[in-house]
Design a protein around this motif. Structure first.
Motif, PDB file in Angstrom:
ATOM      1  N   GLN A 103       8.524  15.875  -3.937  1.00  0.00           N
ATOM      2  CA  GLN A 103       7.476  16.019  -2.925  1.00  0.00           C
ATOM      3  C   GLN A 103       6.729  14.708  -2.715  1.00  0.00           C
ATOM      4  O   GLN A 103       6.431  14.323  -1.579  1.00  0.00           O
ATOM      5  CB  GLN A 103       6.502  17.126  -3.346  1.00  0.00           C
ATOM      6  CG  GLN A 103       7.063  18.527  -3.193  1.00  0.00           C
ATOM      7  CD  GLN A 103       6.115  19.599  -3.692  1.00  0.00           C
ATOM      8  OE1 GLN A 103       5.280  19.348  -4.568  1.00  0.00           O
ATOM      9  NE2 GLN A 103       6.219  20.804  -3.130  1.00  0.00           N
ATOM     10  N   TRP A 121       8.906  12.401  -0.799  1.00  0.00           N
ATOM     11  CA  TRP A 121       8.952  12.851   0.592  1.00  0.00           C
ATOM     12  C   TRP A 121       7.735  12.337   1.363  1.00  0.00           C
ATOM     13  O   TRP A 121       7.859  11.781   2.458  1.00  0.00           O
ATOM     14  CB  TRP A 121       8.967  14.383   0.608  1.00  0.00           C
ATOM     15  CG  TRP A 121       9.563  15.010   1.825  1.00  0.00           C
ATOM     16  CD1 TRP A 121       9.469  14.565   3.118  1.00  0.00           C
ATOM     17  CD2 TRP A 121      10.349  16.212   1.884  1.00  0.00           C
ATOM     18  NE1 TRP A 121      10.129  15.411   3.966  1.00  0.00           N
ATOM     19  CE2 TRP A 121      10.675  16.428   3.238  1.00  0.00           C
ATOM     20  CE3 TRP A 121      10.763  17.115   0.922  1.00  0.00           C
ATOM     21  CZ2 TRP A 121      11.425  17.528   3.655  1.00  0.00           C
ATOM     22  CZ3 TRP A 121      11.509  18.214   1.332  1.00  0.00           C
ATOM     23  CH2 TRP A 121      11.847  18.411   2.677  1.00  0.00           C
ATOM     24  N   LEU A 122       6.542  12.505   0.789  1.00  0.00           N
ATOM     25  CA  LEU A 122       5.311  12.044   1.438  1.00  0.00           C
ATOM     26  C   LEU A 122       5.313  10.520   1.601  1.00  0.00           C
ATOM     27  O   LEU A 122       4.828   9.985   2.610  1.00  0.00           O
ATOM     28  CB  LEU A 122       4.098  12.496   0.621  1.00  0.00           C
ATOM     29  CG  LEU A 122       3.869  14.013   0.581  1.00  0.00           C
ATOM     30  CD1 LEU A 122       2.753  14.348  -0.411  1.00  0.00           C
ATOM     31  CD2 LEU A 122       3.542  14.554   1.965  1.00  0.00           C
ATOM     32  N   ARG A 134       8.461  20.436   7.107  1.00  0.00           N
ATOM     33  CA  ARG A 134       7.852  19.562   6.095  1.00  0.00           C
ATOM     34  C   ARG A 134       6.831  20.331   5.266  1.00  0.00           C
ATOM     35  O   ARG A 134       6.781  20.197   4.041  1.00  0.00           O
ATOM     36  CB  ARG A 134       7.166  18.369   6.779  1.00  0.00           C
ATOM     37  CG  ARG A 134       8.091  17.250   7.215  1.00  0.00           C
ATOM     38  CD  ARG A 134       7.325  16.223   8.043  1.00  0.00           C
ATOM     39  NE  ARG A 134       8.096  15.016   8.307  1.00  0.00           N
ATOM     40  CZ  ARG A 134       7.699  14.031   9.118  1.00  0.00           C
ATOM     41  NH1 ARG A 134       6.523  14.128   9.731  1.00  0.00           N
ATOM     42  NH2 ARG A 134       8.461  12.973   9.299  1.00  0.00           N
ATOM     43  N   ARG A 135       6.016  21.147   5.928  1.00  0.00           N
ATOM     44  CA  ARG A 135       4.980  21.897   5.203  1.00  0.00           C
ATOM     45  C   ARG A 135       5.597  22.910   4.250  1.00  0.00           C
ATOM     46  O   ARG A 135       5.105  23.107   3.138  1.00  0.00           O
ATOM     47  CB  ARG A 135       4.049  22.593   6.201  1.00  0.00           C
ATOM     48  CG  ARG A 135       3.040  21.669   6.866  1.00  0.00           C
ATOM     49  CD  ARG A 135       1.929  22.469   7.527  1.00  0.00           C
ATOM     50  NE  ARG A 135       2.450  23.355   8.575  1.00  0.00           N
ATOM     51  CZ  ARG A 135       2.622  22.998   9.833  1.00  0.00           C
ATOM     52  NH1 ARG A 135       2.314  21.764  10.211  1.00  0.00           N
ATOM     53  NH2 ARG A 135       3.081  23.850  10.716  1.00  0.00           N
ATOM     54  N   ILE A 136       6.660  23.552   4.691  1.00  0.00           N
ATOM     55  CA  ILE A 136       7.326  24.534   3.832  1.00  0.00           C
ATOM     56  C   ILE A 136       7.748  23.890   2.509  1.00  0.00           C
ATOM     57  O   ILE A 136       7.566  24.460   1.432  1.00  0.00           O
ATOM     58  CB  ILE A 136       8.548  25.140   4.551  1.00  0.00           C
ATOM     59  CG1 ILE A 136       8.096  26.055   5.697  1.00  0.00           C
ATOM     60  CG2 ILE A 136       9.431  25.918   3.574  1.00  0.00           C
ATOM     61  CD1 ILE A 136       9.235  26.569   6.546  1.00  0.00           C
ATOM     62  N   CYS A 184       6.868  20.624   1.327  1.00  0.00           N
ATOM     63  CA  CYS A 184       5.943  19.708   0.649  1.00  0.00           C
ATOM     64  C   CYS A 184       4.613  20.348   0.262  1.00  0.00           C
ATOM     65  O   CYS A 184       3.950  19.875  -0.662  1.00  0.00           O
ATOM     66  CB  CYS A 184       5.676  18.485   1.535  1.00  0.00           C
ATOM     67  SG  CYS A 184       7.116  17.435   1.779  1.00  0.00           S
ATOM     68  N   ALA A 185       4.220  21.398   0.981  1.00  0.00           N
ATOM     69  CA  ALA A 185       2.933  22.012   0.686  1.00  0.00           C
ATOM     70  C   ALA A 185       3.053  23.136  -0.343  1.00  0.00           C
ATOM     71  O   ALA A 185       2.064  23.520  -0.964  1.00  0.00           O
ATOM     72  CB  ALA A 185       2.301  22.558   1.964  1.00  0.00           C
ATOM     73  N   GLU A 245       7.340  19.249  11.543  1.00  0.00           N
ATOM     74  CA  GLU A 245       6.143  19.395  10.710  1.00  0.00           C
ATOM     75  C   GLU A 245       6.129  20.747   9.997  1.00  0.00           C
ATOM     76  O   GLU A 245       5.678  20.853   8.848  1.00  0.00           O
ATOM     77  CB  GLU A 245       4.880  19.234  11.570  1.00  0.00           C
ATOM     78  CG  GLU A 245       4.642  17.819  12.079  1.00  0.00           C
ATOM     79  CD  GLU A 245       4.456  16.812  10.965  1.00  0.00           C
ATOM     80  OE1 GLU A 245       3.965  17.200   9.880  1.00  0.00           O
ATOM     81  OE2 GLU A 245       4.808  15.640  11.151  1.00  0.00           O
ATOM     82  N   ARG A 246       6.613  21.792  10.664  1.00  0.00           N
ATOM     83  CA  ARG A 246       6.659  23.112  10.038  1.00  0.00           C
ATOM     84  C   ARG A 246       7.556  23.100   8.800  1.00  0.00           C
ATOM     85  O   ARG A 246       7.182  23.612   7.733  1.00  0.00           O
ATOM     86  CB  ARG A 246       7.167  24.147  11.046  1.00  0.00           C
ATOM     87  CG  ARG A 246       7.191  25.580  10.509  1.00  0.00           C
ATOM     88  CD  ARG A 246       7.754  26.540  11.540  1.00  0.00           C
ATOM     89  NE  ARG A 246       9.199  26.440  11.642  1.00  0.00           N
ATOM     90  CZ  ARG A 246      10.057  27.101  10.857  1.00  0.00           C
ATOM     91  NH1 ARG A 246       9.599  27.892   9.889  1.00  0.00           N
ATOM     92  NH2 ARG A 246      11.363  26.977  11.019  1.00  0.00           N
ATOM     93  N   TRP A 294      16.947  22.189   9.031  1.00  0.00           N
ATOM     94  CA  TRP A 294      16.279  20.922   8.733  1.00  0.00           C
ATOM     95  C   TRP A 294      17.155  19.742   9.147  1.00  0.00           C
ATOM     96  O   TRP A 294      16.683  18.790   9.780  1.00  0.00           O
ATOM     97  CB  TRP A 294      15.954  20.843   7.242  1.00  0.00           C
ATOM     98  CG  TRP A 294      15.613  19.449   6.779  1.00  0.00           C
ATOM     99  CD1 TRP A 294      16.432  18.555   6.163  1.00  0.00           C
ATOM    100  CD2 TRP A 294      14.355  18.786   6.945  1.00  0.00           C
ATOM    101  NE1 TRP A 294      15.782  17.378   5.924  1.00  0.00           N
ATOM    102  CE2 TRP A 294      14.499  17.487   6.394  1.00  0.00           C
ATOM    103  CE3 TRP A 294      13.138  19.153   7.488  1.00  0.00           C
ATOM    104  CZ2 TRP A 294      13.456  16.570   6.373  1.00  0.00           C
ATOM    105  CZ3 TRP A 294      12.082  18.224   7.472  1.00  0.00           C
ATOM    106  CH2 TRP A 294      12.251  16.964   6.920  1.00  0.00           C
TER     107      TRP A 294
END
Length: 421
Positions: free
Chosen positions: A190, A193-194, A235-237, A239-240, A232-233, A255
Motif C-alpha cells: 500500500q 502504491w501511494l 485505488r481506494r478499494i 489502498c484504503a 480512484e474507486r 483494474w
C-alpha cells in the motif's frame, strides 16, 4: 586565412550538424518510447499471470511478447545507426547508457522463460522490468541533457518527465494487478502504491510546466472524468482497506483494463511530443541551411569589396545596410557582416541563458537521485523510503526538495563508511 564571415559560416555548419544529430537522437527517443510502452504492458500481464498462478492472461501475454520483440529489434537497429555516427556531442555518456542497457535486453528471453513456467514471483518479475525500463529511460535522459537548443531542450525535458510519469503509472498497474490477482494486499505494498501515485503527479507537473499549452490540453483531454473516477474507486478499494483484508480477484482484469486505457492515452500524448520534437529539429535545420546559403552568397560578394578588410570595424555611424536594392559592397558590406556576427553572438547568448534555465530541471533530478542513492547506501533503506525522507525533511523545514538533497550531498564526506549489517 578565413574572414569573420568565413568563421560565421563555419559556426552555422556546426549548428546544422548539431541539429541533424538532435534529429537522429529524437527518432531514437521515439523508438525507445514505443519499446518501453510494450514492456510496460508485458510487465503488467506477467504480474497477473504470476499472481494468479498461471490462471489469467496467459494468451494475452504470448501475444504481447511478439509486440515487445518487434519493438526491441527497432531499438537495437537505432542503437547501431547511432553508433555509426562520427561525432556526437555527449556521445560518451549516451553510449555508456546504451552499453549498460544492452545486457538487460539480452537477458529478456531468460526472464520471459522463467515467468512462463512460474519460476519467479510477481515482485521479482516487476523489479527486473523496472530495472530494464529505467535503463532505457536513462538513455532518453542523456538525450535531453545533451541538447544544445533551448526550444528542443524544453520539449525533451517535457517528454522525459512524461515518459517517467507514464512508467510510474505502469508500475502502479503492475502493482495493483498483482494485488488484485492474488486476492491480498499488505501495508508495504500500500505504501509503495501511494508512492507511485505521488511520483506520477510530480512528473506530470513538470511535463505541464515545460510543455506548450496545446499539448497540456491534449493531456487533460485524454483523462476522461469517468475513467479517472473508476481508477480512484479501485485505488481506494486496495489502498484504503486495512492491511491483510482480502481483495476480490475478479477485480484484477477490471483494474488492468482501466489502467491500460489510461496508459494507452498517455502513449498517444507521448507520440505527439515525439512528433513535435522531430518537427522542431527539421524546421530549425531548414532555417539554418537557408541562413548558411545566404551567408555563402555574401562571402562571394566580399571577395569583390574594394575597401581594406576590417575598415568598418571601428565605425560607429552610418546605416548597417544600404537603402533600396543596391548591392552591399565596400564598407556597407562589412557593416552588414559585423551586424550579422553581432546578431549571431546575441542569439547564441540568449540561447545559452534559456538553455541554462531549461537544464535546471534536469540538474535538479540528478541532485535528488544522487542524494537518494547516498541515503539508500548509508541508511540501508529503499528508494521509496529515501525519497520520503527527503520530501518530509523539505516539508518540515519549509525548503525545496533540491535544497535538502544538496545539503545531504554536502555532508557526504562526513558520513561514516558503510558498516556490515
Amino acid at each position: 586565412m578565413k574572414s569573420g564571415l568565413g568563421f560565421l559560416i563555419a559556426a552555422l555548419r556546426c549548428e546544422i550538424e548539431g541539429l541533424e544529430q538532435l534529429d537522429r537522437t529524437s527518432e531514437l527517443v521515439g523508438t525507445i518510447g514505443r519499446l518501453v510502452h510494450a514492456l510496460q504492458r508485458e510487465r503488467g500481464l506477467s504480474n497477473v499471470l504470476l499472481a494468479s498462478q498461471g490462471q489469467r492472461f496467459a494468451e494475452q501475454r504470448r501475444e504481447q511478447l511478439a509486440e515487445s520483440q518487434h519493438m526491441e529489434a527497432a531499438v537495437r537497429q537505432s542503437f547501431e545507426q547511432l553508433a555509426a555516427q562520427s561525432r556526437i556531442g555527449n556521445g560518451a555518456r549516451l553510449f555508456s547508457r546504451i552499453a549498460w542497457v544492452l545486457p538487460g535486453l539480452d537477458a529478456l528471453p531468460e526472464l520471459r522463460r522463467r515467468i512462463g513456467v512460474l519460476e519467479i514471483g510477481a515482485a521479482e518479475s516487476t523489479a527486473a522490468f523496472v530495472k530494464l525500463i529505467a535503463g532505457l529511460l536513462a538513455v532518453v535522459f542523456e538525450a535531453a541533457d545533451g541538447a544544445t537548443d533551448p526550444e528542443i531542450s524544453r520539449v525533451l525535458v517535457a517528454l522525459f518527465n512524461f515518459m517517467q510519469g507514464k512508467e510510474f503509472a505502469g508500475q502502479e498497474r503492475a502493482c495493483g494487478a498483482a494485488a488484485f490477482a492474488s486476492g491480498r494486499n499488505d501495508g508495504a505494498r500500500q505504501q509503495q502504491w501511494l508512492h507511485l501515485i505521488d511520483s506520477q503527479e510530480r512528473c506530470f507537473k513538470v511535463f505541464v510546466s515545460f510543455s506548450n499549452a496545446a499539448l497540456a490540453e491534449v493531456w487533460r483531454a485524454n483523462q476522461p472524468p469517468g475513467q479517472i473516477a473508476e481508477l480512484e474507486r479501485l485505488r481506494r478499494i486496495a489502498c484504503a482497506a486495512p492491511a491483510g483484508v482480502a481483495l476480490d480477484p475478479e477485480l484484477s482484469p477490471l483494474w488492468f483494463d482501466c489502467c491500460t486505457q489510461r496508459i494507452d492515452a498517455m502513449q498517444a500524448v507521448e507520440e505527439q511530443l515525439a512528433g513535435q520534437l522531430r518537427s522542431i529539429c527539421k524546421q530549425k535545420t531548414a532555417e539554418a541551411r537557408d541562413e548558411l546559403a545566404a551567408h555563402e552568397a555574401l562571402l562571394l560578394k566580399l571577395a569583390d569589396a574594394s575597401d581594406p578588410p576590417g575598415a568598418a570595424f571601428f565605425d560607429s555611424h552610418g546605416p548597417a545596410q544600404p537603402a533600396g536594392d543596391a548591392a552591399p559592397y565596400g564598407r556597407q558590406l562589412e557593416r552588414s557582416i559585423l551586424d550579422m556576427v553581432q546578431e549571431q553572438s546575441h542569439r547564441l547568448q540568449a540561447m545559452s541563458d534559456e538553455l541554462e534555465t531549461v537544464r535546471t530541471a534536469l540538474n535538479e533530478r540528478k541532485v535528488v537521485e544522487r542524494a537518494k542513492g547516498l541515503l539508500m547506501a548509508h541508511r540501508r533503506i529503499s528508494e521509496q523510503e529515501a525519497h520520503k525522507m527527503l520530501r518530509q525533511t523539505a516539508m518540515n523545514q519549509g525548503r525545496r526538495l533540491t535544497e535538502v538533497a544538496e545539503s545531504v550531498l554536502a555532508m557526504a564526506e562526513l558520513l561514516p563508511r558503510n558498516a556490515a549489517p
